[in-house]
Scaffold this motif. Structure first.
Motif, PDB file in Angstrom:
ATOM      1  N   ARG A 223     -10.013 137.702  -3.759  1.00  0.00           N
ATOM      2  CA  ARG A 223      -9.217 136.477  -3.682  1.00  0.00           C
ATOM      3  C   ARG A 223      -9.329 135.824  -2.307  1.00  0.00           C
TER       4      ARG A 223
ATOM      5  N   ARG B  19       3.402 125.381   3.357  1.00  0.00           N
ATOM      6  CA  ARG B  19       3.205 125.534   1.908  1.00  0.00           C
ATOM      7  C   ARG B  19       2.774 124.217   1.261  1.00  0.00           C
TER       8      ARG B  19
ATOM      9  N   ASP C 202      -4.709 122.728  -0.929  1.00  0.00           N
ATOM     10  CA  ASP C 202      -5.606 123.894  -0.955  1.00  0.00           C
ATOM     11  C   ASP C 202      -6.902 123.645  -0.188  1.00  0.00           C
TER      12      ASP C 202
ATOM     13  N   LEU D 151      -1.624 129.503   1.538  1.00  0.00           N
ATOM     14  CA  LEU D 151      -2.584 130.163   0.655  1.00  0.00           C
ATOM     15  C   LEU D 151      -3.874 130.498   1.413  1.00  0.00           C
ATOM     16  N   ASN D 152      -4.318 129.578   2.269  1.00  0.00           N
ATOM     17  CA  ASN D 152      -5.550 129.840   3.005  1.00  0.00           C
ATOM     18  C   ASN D 152      -5.345 130.787   4.187  1.00  0.00           C
TER      19      ASN D 152
ATOM     20  N   LYS E 288      -5.866 133.885   2.516  1.00  0.00           N
ATOM     21  CA  LYS E 288      -7.288 134.127   2.259  1.00  0.00           C
ATOM     22  C   LYS E 288      -8.023 134.549   3.531  1.00  0.00           C
TER      23      LYS E 288
ATOM     24  N   GLN F 131      -2.605 136.063 -11.333  1.00  0.00           N
ATOM     25  CA  GLN F 131      -3.142 136.208  -9.969  1.00  0.00           C
ATOM     26  C   GLN F 131      -2.606 137.451  -9.254  1.00  0.00           C
TER      27      GLN F 131
ATOM     28  N   ASP G 203       3.133 141.207  -3.179  1.00  0.00           N
ATOM     29  CA  ASP G 203       2.100 140.701  -2.291  1.00  0.00           C
ATOM     30  C   ASP G 203       1.824 141.662  -1.118  1.00  0.00           C
TER      31      ASP G 203
ATOM     32  N   ARG H 140      -3.397 139.789  -0.792  1.00  0.00           N
ATOM     33  CA  ARG H 140      -2.322 138.817  -0.917  1.00  0.00           C
ATOM     34  C   ARG H 140      -1.221 138.966   0.132  1.00  0.00           C
TER      35      ARG H 140
ATOM     36  N   PHE I 170       0.361 136.103   2.077  1.00  0.00           N
ATOM     37  CA  PHE I 170       1.022 135.004   1.359  1.00  0.00           C
ATOM     38  C   PHE I 170       2.536 135.144   1.451  1.00  0.00           C
TER      39      PHE I 170
END
Ligand code: C2O
Length: 360
Positions: A27, A75, A79, A86-87, A90, A267, A273, A279, A282
């Motif tokens: 992910r 937030r 994306d 989220l990034n 990642k 997901q 998380d 994750r 996050f």
């Protein structure tokens, strides 16, 4: 069969080109490429006053409002923006979940389970904080730290999940958490992972204190014991974490992860998380968890006895990691530029550390 002696060069890790080197079935891959500008070399930022990171359970109303606003803004980023929450997740995933490959190298890069664990996460907190400052247009903003290491203070309790992070509906809240990690449960630094404990609060207090005395004071008297084993360019790894990384750092993650997370959606994996690399970042609580890890690193260097300094091998000092800065540009940060928080412009408010002596 003849045995062949293989010698490996002990080289530093060169800065990765994040957008092109991700190869992940997991992910981790981030938007490619964002601005297309080449990465620049980090230089210390000039500042007038130190930013002081404060205990998360002692934040004022005003500080909580500012913190919530920061994560609401983060937030809300699209994306396609590498600074979105989220990034940020990642980015962490990328550096540790078999995702970042170098041309010609067999194994992916790994910043956990070895001597880069502490400096890499310090850099990550540093850039994360700068992004939040930029979103707030306020460079006095600091991340708080979650003083889970203090098991002895009772009012308010530092080793519960800090209240601002536990409020449903807040931008600091995360659904994928162990139901038994919310107040009044105390963090269990010796958990096997998630779930609800049958240990009594008094048992947990003593266990946590003793465990940290063992892991951070007597068990970590050399750079290698505290930071973990060397990890060189091209290694399969890491080969061994320092005493701090697995316990208490890792057990805080495990304690927060939700065993039945898949019921939240496709997901999610079990222990998301916080209980999984992919994750963990996050959950906004990842950040005060890691600023506390950073704080304990600072404190550790002042514990008497042993050799409590960072590794000095050139492969450690000259390794470079790539991050996204507050303007979403790529920046190359040298490990040698992450060893002195004074030069990075922040300090920690002092807060008691009973574990340093309670184990005696
Ligand atoms: Cu990269 Cu607390 O883990």
């Amino acid at each position: 069969m003849a045995l062949v002696a293989v010698t490996y060069a002990h080289l530093p890790i060169p800065a990765a080109d994040l957008p092109t080197q991700c190869n992940s079935i997991e992910r981790c891959c981030m938007p490619t490429p964002y601005k297309g500008k080449p990465a620049y070399n980090f230089e210390y930022k000039k500042f007038k006053k130190f930013n002081v990171r404060r205990p998360a359970h002692l934040l004022t109303k005003k500080e909580i409002t500012r913190l919530e606003k920061a994560y609401t803004l983060m937030r809300a980023l699209p994306d396609s923006d590498p600074r979105s929450l989220l990034n940020q997740m990642k980015l962490h995933c990328l550096y540790c979940d078999n995702a970042l490959y170098y041309p010609g190298q067999q194994y992916p890069l790994e910043v956990h389970n070895g001597w880069f664990f502490l400096p890499w996460h310090r850099m990550f907190m540093y850039w994360h904080e700068r992004i939040l400052q930029k979103l707030l247009k306020d460079d006095t903003f600091t991340l708080p730290f979650w003083a889970w290491d203090n098991s002895m203070d009772v009012k308010p309790v530092p080793n519960e999940m800090p209240a601002p992070y536990a409020r449903k509906g807040s931008s600091l809240y995360d659904e994928a958490r162990n139901n038994c990690s919310f107040p009044p449960f105390l963090v269990d630094l010796d958990t096997a992972g998630g779930g609800c404990t049958t240990k009594t609060p008094d048992f947990i207090r003593i266990q946590n204190d003793r465990l940290q005395y063992t892991q951070l004071v007597v068990g970590a008297t050399t750079p290698s014991l505290f930071f973990g084993l060397p990890y060189y360019f091209g290694d399969y790894g890491g080969k061994g974490s320092g005493t701090f990384e697995d316990q208490p750092h890792g057990t805080v993650h495990a304690w927060l992860g939700r065993q039945d997370a898949p019921i939240l959606g496709p997901q999610y994996h079990p222990y998301d998380d916080m209980g999984n690399f992919g994750r963990a970042a996050f959950d906004p609580i990842f950040y005060p968890h890691h600023t506390n890890v950073d704080r304990i690193w600072c404190l550790w260097t002042h514990i008497p006895g042993g050799k409590r300094t960072h590794p000095t091998h050139p492969a450690f000092l000259n390794t470079q990691f790539t991050f996204y800065d507050e303007n979403a540009n790529l920046v190359k940060h040298n490990v040698s530029q992450a060893l002195d928080t004074d030069l990075l412009g922040y300090k920690f408010e002092s807060y008691p550390t009973p574990w340093m002596t309670n184990g005696v």
